[in-house]
Scaffold this active site. Structure first.
Site, PDB file in Angstrom:
ATOM      1  N   GLY A   1       0.841  -1.193   0.000  1.00  0.00           N
ATOM      2  CA  GLY A   1       0.000   0.000   0.000  1.00  0.00           C
ATOM      3  C   GLY A   1       0.872   1.236   0.000  1.00  0.00           C
ATOM      4  O   GLY A   1       2.014   1.199   0.498  1.00  0.00           O
TER       5      GLY A   1
ATOM      6  N   GLN B   1       2.821   9.954   1.279  1.00  0.00           N
ATOM      7  CA  GLN B   1       4.104   9.278   1.484  1.00  0.00           C
ATOM      8  C   GLN B   1       5.113   9.634   0.390  1.00  0.00           C
ATOM      9  O   GLN B   1       6.302   9.378   0.541  1.00  0.00           O
ATOM     10  CB  GLN B   1       3.927   7.757   1.520  1.00  0.00           C
ATOM     11  CG  GLN B   1       3.225   7.257   2.776  1.00  0.00           C
ATOM     12  CD  GLN B   1       3.167   5.742   2.788  1.00  0.00           C
ATOM     13  OE1 GLN B   1       2.263   5.140   2.236  1.00  0.00           O
ATOM     14  NE2 GLN B   1       4.164   5.119   3.408  1.00  0.00           N
TER      15      GLN B   1
ATOM     16  N   CYS C   1       5.734  -0.272   7.654  1.00  0.00           N
ATOM     17  CA  CYS C   1       5.367   0.862   6.809  1.00  0.00           C
ATOM     18  C   CYS C   1       6.608   1.371   6.089  1.00  0.00           C
ATOM     19  O   CYS C   1       7.677   1.471   6.693  1.00  0.00           O
ATOM     20  CB  CYS C   1       4.777   1.953   7.698  1.00  0.00           C
ATOM     21  SG  CYS C   1       4.294   3.420   6.788  1.00  0.00           S
ATOM     22  N   LEU C   2       6.447   1.698   4.818  1.00  0.00           N
ATOM     23  CA  LEU C   2       7.581   2.197   4.031  1.00  0.00           C
ATOM     24  C   LEU C   2       8.100   3.529   4.593  1.00  0.00           C
ATOM     25  O   LEU C   2       9.258   3.868   4.375  1.00  0.00           O
ATOM     26  CB  LEU C   2       7.171   2.364   2.562  1.00  0.00           C
ATOM     27  CG  LEU C   2       6.751   1.069   1.844  1.00  0.00           C
ATOM     28  CD1 LEU C   2       6.215   1.381   0.456  1.00  0.00           C
ATOM     29  CD2 LEU C   2       7.897   0.070   1.770  1.00  0.00           C
TER      30      LEU C   2
ATOM     31  N   HIS D   1      -4.786   1.077   7.261  1.00  0.00           N
ATOM     32  CA  HIS D   1      -3.434   1.633   7.400  1.00  0.00           C
ATOM     33  C   HIS D   1      -3.273   2.847   6.456  1.00  0.00           C
ATOM     34  O   HIS D   1      -2.746   3.891   6.860  1.00  0.00           O
ATOM     35  CB  HIS D   1      -2.416   0.527   7.075  1.00  0.00           C
ATOM     36  CG  HIS D   1      -0.980   0.936   7.152  1.00  0.00           C
ATOM     37  ND1 HIS D   1      -0.104   0.452   8.101  1.00  0.00           N
ATOM     38  CD2 HIS D   1      -0.248   1.775   6.374  1.00  0.00           C
ATOM     39  CE1 HIS D   1       1.092   0.985   7.903  1.00  0.00           C
ATOM     40  NE2 HIS D   1       1.038   1.792   6.862  1.00  0.00           N
ATOM     41  N   GLU D   2      -3.745   2.711   5.227  1.00  0.00           N
ATOM     42  CA  GLU D   2      -3.618   3.809   4.248  1.00  0.00           C
ATOM     43  C   GLU D   2      -4.543   4.974   4.605  1.00  0.00           C
ATOM     44  O   GLU D   2      -4.169   6.135   4.447  1.00  0.00           O
ATOM     45  CB  GLU D   2      -3.898   3.317   2.829  1.00  0.00           C
ATOM     46  CG  GLU D   2      -2.977   2.195   2.334  1.00  0.00           C
ATOM     47  CD  GLU D   2      -1.500   2.453   2.594  1.00  0.00           C
ATOM     48  OE1 GLU D   2      -1.045   3.608   2.440  1.00  0.00           O
ATOM     49  OE2 GLU D   2      -0.789   1.506   2.971  1.00  0.00           O
TER      50      GLU D   2
ATOM     51  N   HIS E   1      -2.803   6.995   7.113  1.00  0.00           N
ATOM     52  CA  HIS E   1      -1.818   7.880   6.469  1.00  0.00           C
ATOM     53  C   HIS E   1      -2.476   9.177   6.006  1.00  0.00           C
ATOM     54  O   HIS E   1      -1.959  10.265   6.238  1.00  0.00           O
ATOM     55  CB  HIS E   1      -1.209   7.200   5.229  1.00  0.00           C
ATOM     56  CG  HIS E   1      -0.004   6.368   5.522  1.00  0.00           C
ATOM     57  ND1 HIS E   1       1.131   6.883   6.106  1.00  0.00           N
ATOM     58  CD2 HIS E   1       0.264   5.063   5.287  1.00  0.00           C
ATOM     59  CE1 HIS E   1       2.036   5.917   6.233  1.00  0.00           C
ATOM     60  NE2 HIS E   1       1.529   4.803   5.748  1.00  0.00           N
TER      61      HIS E   1
HETATM   62 NI    NI Z   1       2.402   2.895   5.724  1.00  0.00          NI
END
Ligand code: NI
Length: 159
Positions: A51, A56, A94-95, A136-137, A140
């Protein structure tokens, strides 16, 4: 080259902690939207993620992409309209939060509404990994990270 923002850099962390602005379809051409979706998909896959939210990569836009069970999603102006009462824990990473992972409790099932890349309204009922990725997204896009959820849930446990 666009990079994925991480909490390690202060200004990137500040940006990640801000709520994104609604995506205005009128401000973009179809070609631009298609380009955005394609480049986000590419970055997500290259980074080995499932995702990726627009903030991000430094864009103040309420949209995310996800890929779960080989199915690709690009969702604009998403809203979670229903959450199940049953919660389940699972490990998340998470990235934007390198070298960290931890168990997060989240509702098992959700309903999500939003728009596809053509501005067409969509409704998705999700459970399991997909429900988790969507939540999760969504976090963000609201300036929230999984580590914040873990912190909150630990506080709750202590009490
Ligand atoms: Ni993330």
């Amino acid at each position: 080259m666009v990079k994925i923002l991480t909490i390690k850099i202060k200004k990137d962390n500040d940006f990640l902690r801000r709520k994104t602005s609604a995506f205005d379809f009128k401000k973009f051409t179809k070609k631009e939207i298609q380009g955005l979706v394609q480049s986000m998909n590419k970055m997500m896959v290259q980074a080995d993620g499932i995702g990726l939210a627009a903030n991000q990569i430094g864009l103040d836009l309420k949209m995310f992409v996800a890929k779960v069970d080989r199915k690709f999603y690009a969702i604009f102006n998403p809203e979670i309209t229903k959450l199940s009462d049953t919660f389940t824990p699972a490990e998340e990473g998470c990235l934007s939060v390198p070298e960290m992972a931890g168990d997060v409790f989240r509702p098992e099932r959700i309903s999500l509404e939003g728009y596809d890349r053509n501005g067409k309204k969509i409704k998705i009922k999700a459970w399991g990994v997909l429900a988790r990725v969507f939540q999760h997204e969504m976090d963000h896009l609201n300036g929230k990270l999984f580590i914040d959820r873990i912190k909150e849930q630990q506080k709750f446990k202590i009490k």
